[in-house]
Design a protein around this motif. Structure first.
Motif, PDB file in Angstrom:
ATOM      1  N   MET A  22       0.824  -1.210   0.000  1.00  0.00           N
ATOM      2  CA  MET A  22       0.000   0.000   0.000  1.00  0.00           C
ATOM      3  C   MET A  22       0.861   1.264   0.000  1.00  0.00           C
ATOM      4  N   LEU A  23       1.895   1.281   0.836  1.00  0.00           N
ATOM      5  CA  LEU A  23       2.731   2.475   0.946  1.00  0.00           C
ATOM      6  C   LEU A  23       3.529   2.727  -0.324  1.00  0.00           C
ATOM      7  N   ALA A  24       3.944   1.669  -1.014  1.00  0.00           N
ATOM      8  CA  ALA A  24       4.678   1.850  -2.263  1.00  0.00           C
ATOM      9  C   ALA A  24       3.749   2.234  -3.406  1.00  0.00           C
ATOM     10  N   ALA A  25       2.514   1.720  -3.383  1.00  0.00           N
ATOM     11  CA  ALA A  25       1.584   1.992  -4.476  1.00  0.00           C
ATOM     12  C   ALA A  25       1.021   3.411  -4.420  1.00  0.00           C
ATOM     13  N   LEU A  26       0.754   3.926  -3.208  1.00  0.00           N
ATOM     14  CA  LEU A  26       0.072   5.215  -3.086  1.00  0.00           C
ATOM     15  C   LEU A  26       0.803   6.370  -3.777  1.00  0.00           C
ATOM     16  N   PRO A  27       2.134   6.561  -3.554  1.00  0.00           N
ATOM     17  CA  PRO A  27       2.783   7.674  -4.262  1.00  0.00           C
ATOM     18  C   PRO A  27       2.835   7.472  -5.769  1.00  0.00           C
ATOM     19  N   LEU A  28       3.002   6.220  -6.226  1.00  0.00           N
ATOM     20  CA  LEU A  28       3.018   5.959  -7.669  1.00  0.00           C
ATOM     21  C   LEU A  28       1.652   6.254  -8.276  1.00  0.00           C
ATOM     22  N   LEU A  29       0.593   5.878  -7.587  1.00  0.00           N
ATOM     23  CA  LEU A  29      -0.751   6.181  -8.077  1.00  0.00           C
ATOM     24  C   LEU A  29      -1.016   7.687  -8.030  1.00  0.00           C
ATOM     25  N   ALA A  30      -0.451   8.362  -7.016  1.00  0.00           N
ATOM     26  CA  ALA A  30      -0.618   9.819  -6.924  1.00  0.00           C
ATOM     27  C   ALA A  30       0.027  10.524  -8.111  1.00  0.00           C
ATOM     28  N   VAL A  31       1.217  10.071  -8.499  1.00  0.00           N
ATOM     29  CA  VAL A  31       1.919  10.674  -9.635  1.00  0.00           C
ATOM     30  C   VAL A  31       1.153  10.421 -10.929  1.00  0.00           C
ATOM     31  N   SER A  32       0.408   9.321 -10.996  1.00  0.00           N
ATOM     32  CA  SER A  32      -0.408   9.053 -12.190  1.00  0.00           C
ATOM     33  C   SER A  32      -1.612   9.984 -12.271  1.00  0.00           C
ATOM     34  N   VAL A  33      -1.983  10.586 -11.122  1.00  0.00           N
ATOM     35  CA  VAL A  33      -3.119  11.507 -11.081  1.00  0.00           C
ATOM     36  C   VAL A  33      -2.661  12.950 -11.249  1.00  0.00           C
ATOM     37  N   THR A  34      -1.518  13.324 -10.612  1.00  0.00           N
ATOM     38  CA  THR A  34      -1.002  14.692 -10.667  1.00  0.00           C
ATOM     39  C   THR A  34       0.505  14.678 -10.478  1.00  0.00           C
ATOM     40  N   THR A  35       1.192  15.658 -11.087  1.00  0.00           N
ATOM     41  CA  THR A  35       2.639  15.811 -10.882  1.00  0.00           C
ATOM     42  C   THR A  35       2.974  17.098 -10.140  1.00  0.00           C
ATOM     43  N   ASP A  36       1.977  17.804  -9.646  1.00  0.00           N
ATOM     44  CA  ASP A  36       2.198  19.011  -8.850  1.00  0.00           C
ATOM     45  C   ASP A  36       2.796  18.590  -7.499  1.00  0.00           C
ATOM     46  N   PRO A  37       4.018  19.084  -7.144  1.00  0.00           N
ATOM     47  CA  PRO A  37       4.642  18.664  -5.879  1.00  0.00           C
ATOM     48  C   PRO A  37       3.762  18.905  -4.664  1.00  0.00           C
ATOM     49  N   ARG A  38       2.995  20.003  -4.669  1.00  0.00           N
ATOM     50  CA  ARG A  38       2.154  20.302  -3.515  1.00  0.00           C
ATOM     51  C   ARG A  38       1.016  19.293  -3.381  1.00  0.00           C
ATOM     52  N   GLU A  39       0.452  18.883  -4.503  1.00  0.00           N
ATOM     53  CA  GLU A  39      -0.631  17.896  -4.444  1.00  0.00           C
ATOM     54  C   GLU A  39      -0.108  16.514  -4.096  1.00  0.00           C
ATOM     55  N   VAL A  40       1.057  16.162  -4.652  1.00  0.00           N
ATOM     56  CA  VAL A  40       1.663  14.869  -4.311  1.00  0.00           C
ATOM     57  C   VAL A  40       1.975  14.816  -2.815  1.00  0.00           C
ATOM     58  N   SER A  41       2.456  15.941  -2.272  1.00  0.00           N
ATOM     59  CA  SER A  41       2.798  15.963  -0.842  1.00  0.00           C
ATOM     60  C   SER A  41       1.579  15.767   0.037  1.00  0.00           C
ATOM     61  N   LEU A  42       0.394  16.117  -0.466  1.00  0.00           N
ATOM     62  CA  LEU A  42      -0.825  15.962   0.331  1.00  0.00           C
ATOM     63  C   LEU A  42      -1.106  14.500   0.655  1.00  0.00           C
TER      64      LEU A  42
END
Length: 404
Positions: A22-42
């Motif tokens: 889960m922890l490895a998938a979440l940031p990869l899935l986040a990058v597939s949705v947005t590449t804005d650093p502020r949104e990824v950090s959320l």
């Protein structure tokens, strides 16, 4: 070492596999949705928030309910989160709000599970083997979460975005079944108000100078580490130019550091003691953060720095956890462990958010420059407050309090 200790390790393997996926998938899935650093950090902010919001109450629960029951509840929550993410990802309905909710729930389960397993360890192993036992559980957790699982997650996402979460649900179910085979000591029914119980754990942590100092330094280190962690997926893809599989391999380098140092951590602690082990560990953290900020963008070189980073962090973490277990009465242990995490890890959401803003304004490498400065402040505090005399004084005071 007892059969119960062996069984707890088996639970840790299966539970960490679920958590790692889960922890490895979440940031990869986040990058597939947005590449804005502020949104990824959320996503990282949501994933860290339960340590601040829920830890204190989790500690009260752990000290009021049989600890294996709390572990079982944690894995049940993890199963639910994994199934939801798997279904949404498989249906192509991923969105940032969904990822934020899932990240929050996964970490909420982790708050319960880590606190309960940490409180179980002194029941299962003798005091002189606490460092070894904590190192073993840390290596199982990090070895699975960062060494075995991340590369697998990268491959699974290529096959199907929902595949990692489906597999995580299966591992969490296995952990739930295994934990039911571990017997833990029954807990005396509490007659006091939960808020009074909560304050008792906090008072012990804050009024014990050594434990208070450790918590302060972990808070600084957690803020710095969270800033880096929240931006590491962008650092890997935009600075090092590696894909999802390469990102997983870099996380595996982190785990290799945990594994490599696990073979010597007990010997190091026995040889130079808790104080010097923690002093050296914190000082090396400054160096490794600076290296990540300054080295050329060559993935094998960065991987080597990550190995060194986690090798020294393991020594610190083992001494930190073992100190709380050594210097806390058993009836208070659950509350002290989770109070520490609430205070020490409570800054991690702010650290993740800060990392996103620093990266957006000054570039990704600036995040690790900031982390090095914070770690340097922490290292100075460690050298002054965690002396050998401080450990001896705390042990003596606890012995006197126990006799009285």
């Amino acid at each position: 070492m007892t059969n119960r200790w062996v069984r707890l390790q088996a639970v840790a393997v299966s539970g960490s596999s679920a958590e790692g996926l889960m922890l490895a998938a979440l940031p990869l899935l986040a990058v597939s949705v947005t590449t804005d650093p502020r949104e990824v950090s959320l996503v990282n902010v949501a994933g860290q928030a339960p340590w601040l919001l829920l830890s204190l109450f989790a500690g009260v629960l752990i000290d009021r309910v049989r600890r294996t029951a709390v572990l079982a509840w944690a894995y049940a929550v993890q199963i639910a989160a994994a199934v939801v993410l798997a279904a949404v990802a498989s249906a192509g309905l991923l969105s940032l709000p969904v990822l934020l909710v899932v990240a929050f729930v996964v970490t909420s389960a982790q708050v319960l599970g880590d606190g309960a397993s940490g409180a179980l360890v002194p029941e299962l192993v003798p005091p002189d083997r606490l460092a070894h036992a904590n190192a073993r559980l840390t290596v199982i957790d990090r070895g699975v979460v960062q060494f075995v699982v991340p590369p697998l997650t990268g491959f699974l996402i290529v096959v199907s975005t929902g595949a990692p979460a489906w597999l995580a649900a299966a591992f969490a179910l296995l952990a739930l079944m295994l934990v039911r085979r571990i017997h833990s000591e029954s807990v005396v029914a509490a007659r006091t108000h939960p808020l009074r119980d909560l304050s008792a754990g906090l008072r012990h942590l804050v009024r014990t100078p050594l434990l208070r100092s450790i918590t302060l330094n972990v808070a600084l280190g957690s803020f710095a580490a969270s800033a880096g962690n929240s931006m590491f997926v962008l650092y890997a893809t935009q600075v090092l130019h590696v894909g999802s599989v390469g990102y997983g391999l870099l996380l595996a380098c982190l785990a290799f550091g945990w594994i490599a140092s696990s073979f010597v951590v007990q010997k190091v602690v026995d040889r130079i003691g808790y104080s010097w082990s923690m002093r050296f560990g914190q000082s090396f953290g400054v160096v490794t953060n600076l290296l990540i900020a300054l080295v050329p963008p060559w993935p094998p070189l960065v991987g080597g720095v990550l190995v060194l980073l986690t090798a020294t962090v393991l020594i610190w973490n083992v001494c930190s956890q073992s100190s709380r277990q050594r210097f806390t009465p058993a009836p208070l242990l659950g509350r002290v462990l989770t109070s520490h995490r609430a205070l020490a890890w409570g800054l991690t959401p702010l650290g993740a958010l800060t990392g996103g803003f620093v990266a957006a304004h000054w570039g990704l490498r600036a995040v690790w420059v900031m982390a090095a400065v914070i770690q340097a402040v922490s290292a100075v505090l460690v050298w002054f407050t965690l002396s050998p005399a401080a450990f001896e004084r705390t042990e003596r005071e606890l012995a006197e309090a126990t006799r009285s």
